[in-house]
Design an enzyme around this catalytic site. Structure first.
Site, PDB file in Angstrom:
ATOM      1  N   ARG A  54       0.837  -1.207   0.000  1.00  0.00           N
ATOM      2  CA  ARG A  54       0.000   0.000   0.000  1.00  0.00           C
ATOM      3  C   ARG A  54       0.870   1.255   0.000  1.00  0.00           C
ATOM      4  NH1 ARG A  54      -2.211  -3.797   3.393  1.00  0.00           N
ATOM      5  NH2 ARG A  54      -4.435  -4.307   3.167  1.00  0.00           N
TER       6      ARG A  54
ATOM      7  N   ASP B 108      -9.467  -4.404   8.654  1.00  0.00           N
ATOM      8  CA  ASP B 108      -8.566  -5.449   9.181  1.00  0.00           C
ATOM      9  C   ASP B 108      -9.221  -6.121  10.397  1.00  0.00           C
ATOM     10  OD1 ASP B 108      -5.486  -4.061   8.224  1.00  0.00           O
ATOM     11  OD2 ASP B 108      -7.363  -2.952   8.233  1.00  0.00           O
TER      12      ASP B 108
ATOM     13  N   ARG C  80     -11.820  -8.535   9.315  1.00  0.00           N
ATOM     14  CA  ARG C  80     -11.189  -9.784   8.833  1.00  0.00           C
ATOM     15  C   ARG C  80     -10.735 -10.631  10.023  1.00  0.00           C
ATOM     16  NH1 ARG C  80      -7.971  -6.297   4.288  1.00  0.00           N
ATOM     17  NH2 ARG C  80      -9.362  -6.729   2.548  1.00  0.00           N
TER      18      ARG C  80
ATOM     19  N   HIS D 223      -2.965   0.529   8.684  1.00  0.00           N
ATOM     20  CA  HIS D 223      -3.765  -0.383   7.864  1.00  0.00           C
ATOM     21  C   HIS D 223      -2.785  -0.973   6.860  1.00  0.00           C
ATOM     22  CE1 HIS D 223      -6.614  -2.107   5.114  1.00  0.00           C
ATOM     23  NE2 HIS D 223      -6.288  -1.267   4.144  1.00  0.00           N
TER      24      HIS D 223
END
Ligand SMILES: NC(=O)C1=CN([C@@H]2O[C@H](COP(=O)(O)OP(=O)(O)OC[C@H]3O[C@@H](n4cnc5c(N)ncnc54)[C@H](O)[C@@H]3O)[C@@H](O)[C@H]2O)C=CC1
Ligand SMILES: CC(=O)C(=O)O
Length: 352
Positions: free
Chosen positions: A123, A183, A186, A210
């Site tokens: 990212r 997150d 998840r 993140h």
């Protein structure tokens, strides 16, 4: 600006259809002034922007939804496709334009525009490209909706939330990033799957960046009110700790896996952000792990850094950060994550 066609009262030849179809009731009271008109803007109508837009529509959250993108035809196509679901959804006026004036007076601006990861790409690698875009996107948004809350989704979300804060000049409570809300979902899903319970009964937070340096808060995990780690220790079930470590690795690898399989992630972030929008606009005072200004919390003193912490969200934006329990090791990992992000922030050129 493309307006929703159904709000027009003019038929062919300029005939006022409202007059032909309806006979007004006389002496009606004006609409109650207590009902606020709620407007949400979504910037970027790619996979993520559209997943968010369609989830928001199902929640009856906005009276008006404005979509902005740089690609005109795709933008109009996406707007029409959403408008054509009008018969199945709560009523929302949907507008779109490549011009930011369509966003004027928004209560919430959700930014998803920008480059996304290629398979295997981190990212953080997107940073330079997306900072360039934010210089074009954030100033007009802030100018046209000076009282709005900015909710940043584009990656790397933590550093871009800092960038949006700087470029907007807004107070930090009104600049939030979607952060580790995804997150954490998840994480909760994987723990719930392992224990064969409902993910909504699992309380578990991932905080920090993140992304790759995110921190799982083992010490605060509870299932149906039972604190998991102390329960396992009492039962002397040590191997379960390894399972939890494996689960955190799986969380960190989740986006990489989905991107390598389908090219992008969209549905989970769509629900995650719509859920944040709901907590903010409906003043839910609900706690979400989201990107906020972290300086001064949990021993982070290094500077104005943005990363995820469990924060209380309501109509005013991020209202407080909870004093979630962290072990010294967890707090140290969080501070390390903060240092990594701060270093990146310091290298940025934010001159517009
Ligand atoms: N924070 C999170 O948890 C997540 C963040 N993301 C991030 O969201 C971003 C978008 O991802 P996707 O929707 O999959 O990408 P996409 O490529 O499908 O969509 C990006 C959209 O941005 C538009 N765009 C580019 N420049 C623009 C500008 N100057 N003004 C307005 N629109 C512009 C493009 O035309 C395109 O429609 C990426 O940065 C991605 O990494 C994705 C999933 C989860
Ligand atoms: C792409 C991304 O940031 C995610 O799905 O977590």
């Amino acid at each position: 600006m493309h307006k929703v066609t159904s709000t027009s009262s003019l038929g062919p030849g300029g005939l006022d259809l409202t007059q032909s179809f309806f006979k007004p009731i006389q002496n009606t009271a004006p609409p109650s002034p207590t009902k606020r008109h709620t407007k949400i803007s979504v910037i970027g109508v790619g996979n993520v922007g559209m997943a968010i837009a369609q989830t928001i529509l199902t929640q009856d959250l906005a009276d008006e939804l404005a979509l902005v993108d740089a690609v005109k035809d795709k933008l109009r196509g996406e707007m029409l496709d959403l408008q054509h679901a009008a018969a199945f959804l709560p009523r929302t006026q949907i507008l779109s334009s490549t011009d930011y004036s369509v966003t004027a007076g928004s209560d919430l601006c959700i930014v998803t525009a920008g480059a996304r990861q290629n398979p295997g790409e981190s990212r953080l690698n997107l940073l330079q490209r997306n900072v360039g875009l934010f210089k074009k996107i954030i100033p007009p948004l802030a100018q046209l909706s000076p009282d709005a809350i900015l909710l940043i989704v584009s990656n790397p979300v933590d550093v871009l939330t800092y960038v949006a804060w700087k470029l907007s000049g807004f107070p930090s409570n009104r600049v939030i990033g979607s952060g580790t809300n995804l997150d954490s979902s998840r994480f909760r899903f994987l723990i719930a799957d392992h224990l064969d319970v409902n993910a909504q009964d699992v309380q578990a937070y991932i905080v920090g960046e993140h992304g790759d340096s995110s921190v799982a808060l083992w010490s605060s995990i509870s299932v149906g009110g039972v604190p998991i780690l102390s329960f396992l220790e009492k039962q002397q079930i040590s191997c379960e700790k390894e399972t939890l470590e494996r689960i955190h690795k799986e969380v960190v690898g989740s986006a990489y896996e989905v991107i390598s399989l389908k090219g992008y992630t969209s549905w989970a972030i769509g629900y995650s952000v719509a859920n944040l929008a709901f907590s903010i606009l409906r003043n839910q005072r609900k706690i979400h792990p989201v990107t906020v200004m972290a300086n001064g919390f949990h021993g982070i003193e290094a500077g104005e850094v943005f990363l995820s912490l469990p924060a209380l969200l309501g109509r005013g934006g991020a209202l407080a950060v909870t004093n979630v329990h962290m072990t010294e090791e967890e707090a140290q990992r969080l501070r390390d994550s903060a240092k990594t992000l701060l270093e990146l922030q310091r290298q940025l050129d934010l001159e517009v």
